[in-house]
Scaffold this motif. Structure first.
Motif, short mmCIF file in Angstrom:
data_model
loop_
_atom_site.label_atom_id
_atom_site.label_comp_id
_atom_site.label_asym_id
_atom_site.label_seq_id
_atom_site.Cartn_x
_atom_site.Cartn_y
_atom_site.Cartn_z
N TYR A 1 34.77 41.88 27.53
CA TYR A 1 36.01 42.17 28.28
C TYR A 1 37.19 41.96 27.34
CZ TYR A 1 32.60 41.52 31.96
OH TYR A 1 31.47 41.61 32.72
N PRO A 2 37.51 42.95 26.53
CA PRO A 2 38.54 42.79 25.49
C PRO A 2 39.92 42.41 26.02
CG PRO A 2 37.25 44.79 25.12
CD PRO A 2 36.87 44.28 26.47
N PHE B 1 43.56 32.39 25.85
CA PHE B 1 42.66 31.24 25.76
C PHE B 1 43.49 29.97 25.61
CE2 PHE B 1 40.13 28.26 23.14
CZ PHE B 1 39.10 28.03 24.03
N TYR B 2 43.19 28.96 26.44
CA TYR B 2 43.95 27.71 26.34
C TYR B 2 43.15 26.58 26.98
CZ TYR B 2 45.15 28.98 31.17
OH TYR B 2 45.09 29.34 32.50
N GLY B 3 43.55 25.36 26.66
CA GLY B 3 42.96 24.18 27.26
C GLY B 3 43.91 23.59 28.28
N ARG B 4 43.38 23.17 29.42
CA ARG B 4 44.22 22.59 30.47
C ARG B 4 44.16 21.07 30.41
NH1 ARG B 4 43.36 26.88 35.12
NH2 ARG B 4 41.30 25.94 35.33
N GLU B 5 42.99 20.52 30.41
CA GLU B 5 42.79 19.08 30.30
C GLU B 5 41.67 18.84 29.31
OE1 GLU B 5 42.16 17.34 34.10
OE2 GLU B 5 43.97 18.19 34.98
N VAL C 1 40.16 38.62 40.61
CA VAL C 1 41.21 38.69 41.61
C VAL C 1 41.62 40.15 41.82
CG1 VAL C 1 43.55 37.95 42.21
CG2 VAL C 1 42.05 36.42 40.90
N ASN C 2 41.65 40.57 43.08
CA ASN C 2 42.00 41.95 43.45
C ASN C 2 41.22 42.97 42.63
OD1 ASN C 2 43.89 41.15 45.45
ND2 ASN C 2 45.44 40.83 43.88
N PRO C 3 39.90 42.91 42.69
CA PRO C 3 39.07 43.81 41.87
C PRO C 3 39.21 45.27 42.29
CG PRO C 3 37.73 42.72 43.51
CD PRO C 3 39.10 42.07 43.59
N GLU C 4 39.00 46.14 41.33
CA GLU C 4 39.09 47.57 41.62
C GLU C 4 37.82 48.09 42.27
OE1 GLU C 4 37.69 48.96 37.14
OE2 GLU C 4 39.81 49.00 37.69
N SER C 5 36.72 47.38 42.12
CA SER C 5 35.45 47.81 42.71
C SER C 5 34.51 46.63 42.83
CB SER C 5 34.79 48.89 41.83
OG SER C 5 34.42 48.34 40.58
N GLU D 1 41.43 34.17 30.12
CA GLU D 1 41.83 35.02 31.24
C GLU D 1 42.59 36.25 30.77
OE1 GLU D 1 44.19 32.33 33.57
OE2 GLU D 1 45.98 32.67 32.36
N GLU D 2 42.70 37.21 31.66
CA GLU D 2 43.52 38.40 31.44
C GLU D 2 44.95 38.10 31.87
OE1 GLU D 2 40.23 41.95 32.14
OE2 GLU D 2 41.50 41.31 33.80
N GLU D 3 45.87 39.00 31.52
CA GLU D 3 47.24 38.88 31.98
C GLU D 3 47.28 39.02 33.51
OE1 GLU D 3 49.84 38.07 30.34
OE2 GLU D 3 49.08 38.19 28.30
N LYS D 4 48.14 38.23 34.15
CA LYS D 4 48.18 38.20 35.61
C LYS D 4 49.28 39.07 36.21
CE LYS D 4 46.49 33.42 35.78
NZ LYS D 4 46.79 32.04 36.26
N GLU D 5 50.14 39.63 35.37
CA GLU D 5 51.31 40.33 35.89
C GLU D 5 50.95 41.48 36.84
OE1 GLU D 5 51.06 39.15 32.96
OE2 GLU D 5 52.84 37.89 32.71
N ALA D 6 49.86 42.18 36.56
CA ALA D 6 49.50 43.34 37.37
C ALA D 6 48.93 42.95 38.72
CB ALA D 6 48.51 44.22 36.62
N GLY D 7 48.61 41.66 38.91
CA GLY D 7 48.06 41.20 40.18
C GLY D 7 46.56 41.29 40.28
#
Length: 247
Positions: free
Chosen positions: A41-42, A47-51, A81-85, A58-64
């Protein structure tokens, strides 16, 4: 399954694998696992660490609409989230579960639980507790408290959990999340946070010698889809959608 988005403002399906033993903590193991995900999934580039020992891709979230995968000390999580199929949902979760035994050394024997959660968010700028009381109802034994002076409901998040097999190893939980607090009820200034409805199907204990994570995921998703189609849409999702539209 992507048709479930018609019953809410946001729809998502999350997968959680909880292991008995700690997952590898080494830099090489973690990065190699996420590299394999990114190759498939290019668009998953953040990529980041939370704790400590918790990492996210993850992918960009702007598109919803987006995908995400995370690892913790004893958990691997993924979500769409909000999958296309429907294929977009299953493809990610199956890919993650296929990689886990090889990249993170978590065999089916190491399974403490595997779960899928169907989530439905409803945008509503008003008293979440009131509308949940109206749509879902209040237990008869508690109904009298609704008539107390100043008896405004400040929290109403009913939940039910039941077995789906004789051994109680496969279970379902239906729950609600209200984001209305006492300050909002007092002032009448409500936030734009959503009301959430969750249906979670979970299998406990190690998988058998002839079972795989992917096969078990497919079984749990099929059980959840049947429960949504037969009960949740007509009893909860559609009535909640209709009640919000009338306010």
């Amino acid at each position: 399954m992507n048709g479930y988005g018609a019953f809410s403002d946001d729809f998502y399906l999350n997968m959680v694998l909880t292991t008995e033993m700690d997952l590898p903590k080494g830099r090489e193991s973690i990065l190699h696992f996420f590299e394999q995900i990114r190759r498939r999934y290019p668009k998953m580039q953040n990529f980041y660490g939370r704790e400590k020992n918790e990492f996210v891709l993850e992918e960009e979230k702007e598109a919803g609409a987006y995908r995400w995968v995370s690892t913790e000390l004893k958990r691997v999580n993924s979500g769409v989230v909000n999958p296309e199929s429907a294929e977009a949902i299953d493809d990610l979760h199956r890919s993650v579960l296929e990689l886990i035994p090889y990249e993170l050394s978590a065999s089916p024997l190491d399974c403490e639980s595997l779960s899928v959660m169907f989530g439905f968010d409803f945008a509503y700028r008003g008293n979440h507790n009131d509308i949940l009381s109206e749509v879902v109802g209040v237990a008869p034994g508690l109904q009298g408290f609704m008539n107390l002076p100043f008896g405004k409901v400040l929290s109403h998040e009913p939940a039910i959990q039941f077995a789906l097999d004789e051994e109680c190893r496969t279970q379902c939980r239906i729950s609600f999340e209200s984001r209305t607090n006492a300050y909002q009820v007092r002032t009448g200034d409500y936030s734009e946070d959503p009301i959430s409805v969750y249906l979670t199907v979970r299998r406990y204990d190690s998988l058998g010698p002839d079972e795989t994570y992917v096969q078990e995921y497919d079984r749990l998703v099929a059980l959840g889809r049947d429960l949504i189609d037969e009960y949740l849409v007509a009893s909860v999702l559609k009535p909640l959608q209709d009640a919000i539209s009338l306010r």
